[in-house]
Design an enzyme around this catalytic site. Sequence first.
Site, mmCIF file in Angstrom:
data_model
loop_
_atom_site.group_PDB
_atom_site.id
_atom_site.type_symbol
_atom_site.label_atom_id
_atom_site.label_comp_id
_atom_site.label_asym_id
_atom_site.label_seq_id
_atom_site.Cartn_x
_atom_site.Cartn_y
_atom_site.Cartn_z
ATOM 1 N N SER A 179 0.807 -1.503 0.109
ATOM 2 C CA SER A 179 0.189 -0.289 0.002
ATOM 3 C C SER A 179 0.932 1.121 -0.047
ATOM 4 C CB SER A 179 -0.830 -0.144 1.280
ATOM 5 O OG SER A 179 -1.483 1.120 1.131
ATOM 6 N N GLY B 265 0.969 5.592 -1.248
ATOM 7 C CA GLY B 265 -0.419 7.103 -0.927
ATOM 8 C C GLY B 265 -1.011 7.059 -1.753
ATOM 9 N N THR C 56 -3.902 0.804 -2.749
ATOM 10 C CA THR C 56 -3.688 -0.312 -2.205
ATOM 11 C C THR C 56 -3.369 -1.539 -3.753
ATOM 12 O OG1 THR C 56 -4.082 0.409 -0.091
ATOM 13 C CG2 THR C 56 -4.469 -2.219 -0.769
ATOM 14 N N ASP D 116 9.415 6.491 -13.689
ATOM 15 C CA ASP D 116 9.904 5.974 -12.170
ATOM 16 C C ASP D 116 10.318 4.715 -12.242
ATOM 17 O OD1 ASP D 116 9.867 6.324 -9.397
ATOM 18 O OD2 ASP D 116 8.200 5.295 -9.336
#
Length: 729
Positions: free
Chosen positions: A24, A26, A29, A138
């Site tokens: 989980s 920000g 989840t 990312d």
Amino acid sequence: MFSPLTHDDPHELGAYRVIARLGSGGMGTVYLARAASGRTVALKTMHARIAADSAFRTRFRLEVDAARVIGPIHGARVFDADPLAETPWMATEYVLGPPLDDAIAFSGPLPEPAVRALGALLCAALAQLHNSDVVHRDLKPSNIMLTVDGPKVIDFGIARAMGDDRLTRTGAAAGTPAFMSPEQATGQDHTSAGDVFALAGVLTYAATGHGPFGTGQPADLLYRVRYADPDLTGVPESLAAVLARCLCKDPADRPTTAELAAQLSTDTTAFAHHLPESLLTETGLRAARVWRAQQHRLSPPVDTSPQAPTTPMSPALSRRKLLTVGGGSALGVAAAGAGVWAWLGPQNGRDNGKNAGGGKPKPATSATTASPDMDWQVPISASKATIVPPVPLNFYGIALADDRGVRILDPADGGVHIGTLSKAPAHQCVIDESRLYTCEAPSADDGPLIISSVTLKNLTPAPVEYKDFNGSLRGTQLLCTVEGTLYLVAGQGTHSGQGLGFRSDQSWFLLAINTETNKIIWRQPLPRRPETSRRLHFLDAHATDQHLVLQQETSDGKVKLSVRDSRTGNLRWEQPLAVSEPDDVQGMLAVEYDKVYPAAGPLRALNLSDGKEAWNFGRSRRTGPPAVDDLVFAVEEGLGVVALDPFSGELQWEEKGGHGADADLITPPIAFYRFVYSKSPGQLRIINAETGEFRKAYKATGERFFAYMGIPEKVVAVGADFMAAYPIQ
């Protein structure tokens, strides 16, 4: 690997039932979930508190699109998604492999050929994105999953179309500082060259175990990314020159993914051949754990005000697995030589309206005086017939089967939670996650075999007749059930009325039945039993998706270990066990992953596939099966508990503290949470499972001990005429 669900996690989304938490953050989840077909997926959702924000919803939709763009070869296949749902979600392939950071932590930096193969395949993955004008933004070790077929890139939470900055605030640095590009660190446009920079950081990490800009506070990392030279210490010289160019501060000086792939050129057709053997083994173990994962849900927070009491609704999941003892499950239990077995598993609510006695559970009744360390004790009534332990009950409480039938106990106080579910003898009862199977007595002598199933949610029986078999034969035996298949022993012929009623003119068979269609999948003949036999055909059974493992008593009173193909019933291999009395190994079958641990003789591991010895500890006298977890725990004469590597059999530690000399060699240990429990006369000793340090002991009696991984957690003892519970220490 998995975490329990919280009380307010969804029960299902779309066609998927939520099983456990994977992580989980920000944004949302990620859950482990399953479809009715059995397909297991990673189910990503968005937190409710941000789902109302249109920008976040757009970002989630773009993540779904990016995951579909990269495709199933380089990423996780997207099976289904609903970005417009009240709780937006996406179901993808559950990737069977560890993330790169876990892999490096487990087996150390990768050898150069593996790093080159990893880089070349990741170049292909990024090219797939870039050709569709999408950048990842990312890329980092935790977002790269290693499978035997190659790496897969996941988590496109901040991926976007090239040149599209609508979802990035001016000056914001979205991403992970340690693997950002300099332009991304200053909030500028991140192009495909930025992904190449991040890829070089990932490959540096794979080769050395550290990133090119070290660790520390985000501000320090961002400064180094922008101004410092990369630290390529430990990178092979020929590879360092390639990565240094990728880490140039100016995007124009970096190679494209195609150029980088050419510089990394290596054989990528057999990616697994480049990986360390220890990592491949860990990948296989992770895959096994996924298929065995079961749902566990935490209780809601307790409101201490008198107006709002709460009741536990579901279990906490302990970190460690249980030993595999019969019944095809890691929680199967048996009482050695006692003619009684119990199912242990988490409860799913104490008061569900099914208490046969009505009202609150009755208080426990003690068979003997309880020790001061005991929470509760209840009497059991057991016949002398040796029986087979079943799979566990995973809902509703502790299920106990004895001569008085099957009933569900409340783990908190031992009171009756659900009254008698069946009057069938214990060896004719078995259960899976939520369904009880029993043999019901026919209405007439020598009537058909009737197998009744009852769902524990509504307790409505569903009987099925098998007219080819005699349901009156007391030697009929339900062995175990796993993944929709019930294994049992059934006979033909008439009943003699004496003891178990074996006769020379009877014919006996080992059967597999599909529990969805109620059709017999296969049958295999069994040898005739002596008319004087007081024991059943099998002492234990454990099933996997490919193997049916059995401890079988022969007609001359010997015991043999046999493994059959669970899909056909054909015998794969068998070998005798050196035991003088079958009761000594009844309920002592230990199976874990691809190995079986014989309950007699020296401590050794046999391959399920062929019966060949994988390793043999062979030091001192040992009886009883080991407990198998991350390590193999056994009790050795004069030493107490020892811990062995499950793959090599090498000794990891011996019990420390001088309390193991009088350890009981008959009662097997149990591994539970962070500890190993081992019996001594009148005591249950607690040992640290990671170090072997003796922690404490408390007064306890019983012939076998088991762990109850529910609410509240308990150590459960089973004796000849009682079941007792002790608090987790």
